[in-house]
Design a protein around this motif. Structure first.
Motif, PDB file in Angstrom:
ATOM      1  N   SER A 206      -3.700  21.731  12.843  1.00 26.83           N
ATOM      2  CA  SER A 206      -3.426  20.912  14.033  1.00 26.83           C
ATOM      3  C   SER A 206      -1.930  20.679  14.166  1.00 26.83           C
ATOM      4  CB  SER A 206      -4.169  19.570  13.941  1.00 26.83           C
ATOM      5  OG  SER A 206      -5.559  19.765  13.833  1.00 26.83           O
ATOM      6  N   PRO A 207      -1.168  21.730  14.458  1.00 27.13           N
ATOM      7  CA  PRO A 207       0.285  21.555  14.572  1.00 27.13           C
ATOM      8  C   PRO A 207       0.661  20.670  15.746  1.00 27.13           C
ATOM      9  CG  PRO A 207      -0.372  23.716  15.386  1.00 27.13           C
ATOM     10  CD  PRO A 207      -1.595  23.108  14.751  1.00 27.13           C
ATOM     11  N   ALA A 208       1.655  19.840  15.547  1.00 28.54           N
ATOM     12  CA  ALA A 208       2.215  19.061  16.650  1.00 28.54           C
ATOM     13  C   ALA A 208       3.086  19.997  17.486  1.00 28.54           C
ATOM     14  CB  ALA A 208       3.033  17.900  16.117  1.00 28.54           C
ATOM     15  N   VAL A 209       2.712  20.207  18.713  1.00 33.90           N
ATOM     16  CA  VAL A 209       3.455  21.135  19.578  1.00 33.90           C
ATOM     17  C   VAL A 209       4.378  20.410  20.553  1.00 33.90           C
ATOM     18  CG1 VAL A 209       1.739  22.961  19.381  1.00 33.90           C
ATOM     19  CG2 VAL A 209       1.506  21.265  21.200  1.00 33.90           C
ATOM     20  N   ARG A 210       4.094  19.124  20.780  1.00 27.38           N
ATOM     21  CA  ARG A 210       4.948  18.361  21.702  1.00 27.38           C
ATOM     22  C   ARG A 210       4.757  16.878  21.442  1.00 27.38           C
ATOM     23  NH1 ARG A 210       4.316  16.393  27.122  1.00 27.38           N
ATOM     24  NH2 ARG A 210       2.207  17.273  27.215  1.00 27.38           N
ATOM     25  N   ILE A 211       5.860  16.127  21.529  1.00 30.22           N
ATOM     26  CA  ILE A 211       5.802  14.671  21.427  1.00 30.22           C
ATOM     27  C   ILE A 211       6.181  14.081  22.782  1.00 30.22           C
ATOM     28  CG2 ILE A 211       6.845  12.620  20.400  1.00 30.22           C
ATOM     29  CD1 ILE A 211       7.228  14.201  17.826  1.00 30.22           C
ATOM     30  N   GLU A 212       5.305  13.252  23.291  1.00 33.05           N
ATOM     31  CA  GLU A 212       5.549  12.532  24.541  1.00 33.05           C
ATOM     32  C   GLU A 212       6.061  11.145  24.162  1.00 33.05           C
ATOM     33  OE1 GLU A 212       2.719  11.060  28.229  1.00 33.05           O
ATOM     34  OE2 GLU A 212       2.149  12.871  27.125  1.00 33.05           O
ATOM     35  N   ARG A 213       7.341  10.926  24.333  1.00 26.21           N
ATOM     36  CA  ARG A 213       7.942   9.675  23.885  1.00 26.21           C
ATOM     37  C   ARG A 213       7.643   8.564  24.878  1.00 26.21           C
ATOM     38  NH1 ARG A 213      13.734  11.791  21.295  1.00 26.21           N
ATOM     39  NH2 ARG A 213      12.986  13.888  20.742  1.00 26.21           N
ATOM     40  N   GLY A 214       7.661   7.336  24.373  1.00 26.16           N
ATOM     41  CA  GLY A 214       7.386   6.195  25.232  1.00 26.16           C
ATOM     42  C   GLY A 214       6.997   4.990  24.412  1.00 26.16           C
ATOM     43  N   ARG A 216       4.108   3.867  23.692  1.00 33.11           N
ATOM     44  CA  ARG A 216       3.110   4.319  22.712  1.00 33.11           C
ATOM     45  C   ARG A 216       3.124   5.845  22.744  1.00 33.11           C
ATOM     46  NH1 ARG A 216      -2.222   3.237  22.464  1.00 33.11           N
ATOM     47  NH2 ARG A 216      -2.094   2.795  20.229  1.00 33.11           N
ATOM     48  N   PRO A 217       3.908   6.464  21.890  1.00 31.02           N
ATOM     49  CA  PRO A 217       4.093   7.915  21.960  1.00 31.02           C
ATOM     50  C   PRO A 217       2.788   8.675  21.748  1.00 31.02           C
ATOM     51  CG  PRO A 217       5.017   7.009  19.930  1.00 31.02           C
ATOM     52  CD  PRO A 217       4.660   5.853  20.781  1.00 31.02           C
ATOM     53  N   VAL A 218       2.775   9.900  22.296  1.00 26.34           N
ATOM     54  CA  VAL A 218       1.605  10.772  22.208  1.00 26.34           C
ATOM     55  C   VAL A 218       2.025  12.079  21.545  1.00 26.34           C
ATOM     56  CG1 VAL A 218      -0.223  11.967  23.471  1.00 26.34           C
ATOM     57  CG2 VAL A 218       0.646   9.763  24.309  1.00 26.34           C
ATOM     58  N   VAL A 219       1.261  12.493  20.538  1.00 26.24           N
ATOM     59  CA  VAL A 219       1.473  13.780  19.891  1.00 26.24           C
ATOM     60  C   VAL A 219       0.429  14.747  20.407  1.00 26.24           C
ATOM     61  CG1 VAL A 219       1.625  15.037  17.721  1.00 26.24           C
ATOM     62  CG2 VAL A 219       2.343  12.638  17.826  1.00 26.24           C
ATOM     63  N   HIS A 220       0.890  15.877  20.944  1.00 28.39           N
ATOM     64  CA  HIS A 220      -0.010  16.891  21.473  1.00 28.39           C
ATOM     65  C   HIS A 220      -0.176  18.009  20.451  1.00 28.39           C
ATOM     66  CE1 HIS A 220      -0.104  15.407  25.711  1.00 28.39           C
ATOM     67  NE2 HIS A 220       1.055  14.867  25.329  1.00 28.39           N
ATOM     68  N   THR A 221      -1.413  18.410  20.214  1.00 28.19           N
ATOM     69  CA  THR A 221      -1.743  19.576  19.402  1.00 28.19           C
ATOM     70  C   THR A 221      -2.377  20.613  20.316  1.00 28.19           C
ATOM     71  OG1 THR A 221      -4.001  18.915  18.826  1.00 28.19           O
ATOM     72  CG2 THR A 221      -2.212  17.996  17.481  1.00 28.19           C
ATOM     73  N   PRO A 222      -2.640  21.833  19.851  1.00 28.33           N
ATOM     74  CA  PRO A 222      -3.209  22.840  20.754  1.00 28.33           C
ATOM     75  C   PRO A 222      -4.523  22.424  21.415  1.00 28.33           C
ATOM     76  CG  PRO A 222      -2.355  23.901  18.789  1.00 28.33           C
ATOM     77  CD  PRO A 222      -2.265  22.425  18.559  1.00 28.33           C
ATOM     78  N   GLN A 223      -5.316  21.574  20.748  1.00 30.03           N
ATOM     79  CA  GLN A 223      -6.632  21.236  21.283  1.00 30.03           C
ATOM     80  C   GLN A 223      -6.874  19.744  21.443  1.00 30.03           C
ATOM     81  OE1 GLN A 223      -8.459  23.832  18.037  1.00 30.03           O
ATOM     82  NE2 GLN A 223      -9.940  24.147  19.693  1.00 30.03           N
ATOM     83  N   GLY A 224      -5.891  18.907  21.142  1.00 31.17           N
ATOM     84  CA  GLY A 224      -6.111  17.473  21.219  1.00 31.17           C
ATOM     85  C   GLY A 224      -4.817  16.706  21.318  1.00 31.17           C
ATOM     86  N   GLN A 225      -4.928  15.392  21.249  1.00 30.13           N
ATOM     87  CA  GLN A 225      -3.739  14.556  21.274  1.00 30.13           C
ATOM     88  C   GLN A 225      -4.030  13.230  20.577  1.00 30.13           C
ATOM     89  OE1 GLN A 225      -3.303  14.491  25.628  1.00 30.13           O
ATOM     90  NE2 GLN A 225      -3.761  12.291  25.593  1.00 30.13           N
TER      91      GLN A 225
END
Length: 426
Positions: A206-214, A216-225
């Motif tokens: 489940s690699p972290a592919v993107r971080i949505e800062r804010g 309450r930050p969100v970590v996006h993986t290929p199939q989830g968050q």
């Protein structure tokens, strides 16, 4: 990217571990930790013990990176010692960092005992000196560590070093009775199991592919968050470009390790009679120890920029035979490489991005003990106790001259200079 542990002695002798499926949904939690190596697992375990809801995201498998491939040695302090720290930060902060220099080994031993982790833990580590200058440096190191209350060191003269290492290469050395060695991958797997026993969740592949800062930050993986109150970024040399501001101040480097076939008991005991681990005092150092099944595990060398060399055995076997010519006919059964993260100062980088993204990186080849301290310090900071975190965060973070393009060449040139000094004995 591999989808499992690379072939190594550690992977071949790893304790059984459960399947940990990838994240395939959207989750809300208190803390999301990126990376299931020592830094991430140590942080997650400390937080779980305090009642936090914690989820760990791992790109491949628990202990895939340096935590599952290193030399397995418990070495106190940092890649640059406390006297260097004292030159960079205020006295109060240097005192805190100095006191933490010997905490990692204690944390490891406490974890192993509390959670019954089977990782072949042994006590005793030796620093071996080739030259009078290196021996004088060890004497200075002993005085320095004793100034911070650490009194487990013993100088070894020529006769003393030969009683613990069957090699004629060394002039003397220093024994750290609270150093030691272990099976590094099994330590990581045991810490992961301890974390899960407290309700923690680990998602592998489940690699972290993107971080949505804010807020309450969100970590996006290929199939989830995962949405969390806090993020802890603990990818070190395997983080990639997820956070560009961290990548500019660090460089992945490779180190190579070999493991012999199991040695006859008499031969193994003759090499290292007290079963201590050893590292020499050169800038580009060699390190070695015996495994639980009497293999000699021998490592050394650095590849700047973390390229995998074509023939690891060809690089490391001559080093081993220079130390132990009596192993000329012994077969090498495993050879592997792994990456660690180097900083320009060779001191760790700890900090916070915004209000809720925390990180620790850049152990610079000295990570087994430091990462366990870092996990405790990060967990303290998330609970609002930031004094020790702030001390580490006060260490300067320098970008490599020439940026990412020239950092490997720059570092290799510096290593050549220090290696030349080692050879000349100056």
């Amino acid at each position: 990217m591999m989808n499992s542990h690379p072939e190594s002695y550690y992977a071949a002798s790893a304790n059984p571990a459960p399947l940990r499926p990838p994240l395939v949904e959207c989750i809300d939690t208190d803390v999301c930790v990126i990376g299931a190596g020592y830094t991430g697992l140590s942080t997650a375990l400390f937080l779980a013990e305090q009642g936090f809801r914690v989820m760990v995201l791992e790109a491949v498998q628990v202990g895939f990176g340096a935590s599952g491939r290193n030399g397995g040695q418990i070495v106190n302090s940092y890649s640059r010692d406390i006297d260097v720290v004292e030159q960079h930060v205020a006295a109060d902060q240097a005192r805190l960092i100095g006191e933490m220099a010997f905490e990692g080994g204690r944390i490891i031993r406490e974890r192993v005992e509390r959670y019954g982790i089977a990782c072949d833990l042994k006590s005793g580590g030796v620093f071996a000196a080739f030259t009078p200058r290196q021996l004088r440096n060890l004497e200075e190191q002993k005085r320095l560590w004793e100034r911070f209350g650490y009194h487990h060191l013993e100088m070894l003269d020529n006769r003393g070093i030969r009683e613990v290492v069957a090699s004629t290469r060394y002039l003397g050395g220093m024994l750290d009775r609270q150093g030691g060695h272990l099976h590094p991958l099994n330590l990581a797997l045991g810490e992961a199991a301890a974390f899960e026993s407290l309700g923690g969740v680990i998602h592998e592949h489940s690699p972290a592919v993107r971080i949505e800062r804010g807020a309450r930050p969100v970590v996006h993986t290929p199939q989830g968050q995962v949405r969390a109150n806090f993020l802890v970024v603990a990818g070190n040399a395997y983080l990639g470009g997820l956070l560009p501001e961290l990548a500019a101040k660090s460089m992945p480097c490779g180190t190579q390790v070999i493991a012999t076939e199991p040695l006859p008991e008499e031969l193994a005991c003759s090499l290292l009679p007290q079963d201590y681990c050893v590292e020499d005092c050169n800038y580009l150092l060699d390190y070695y120890r015996l495994s639980a099944d009497r293999r000699l595990i021998y490592g050394g060398g650095v590849v700047y920029g973390a390229r995998d060399p074509a023939n690891i055995e060809a690089i490391i076997r001559p080093k081993m035979l220079k130390t132990f010519p009596q192993l000329a006919k012994v077969k090498i059964e495993y050879a592997w490489t792994g990456n660690f993260l180097l900083t320009l100062s060779r001191l760790p980088q700890v900090g916070r991005i915004g209000d809720n993204i925390y990180y620790s990186q850049g152990c610079s080849g000295h990570g087994v003990t430091y990462t366990h301290v870092a996990g405790k310090v990060l967990a303290e900071a998330l609970r609002g106790q930031a004094e020790r975190f702030d001390a580490f965060a006060s260490l300067p973070h320098y970008p490599f001259p020439g940026g990412r393009l020239f950092q490997a060449q720059f570092s290799a040139l510096g290593a050549w200079y220090y290696s030349l000094r080692d050879r000349l004995g100056v």
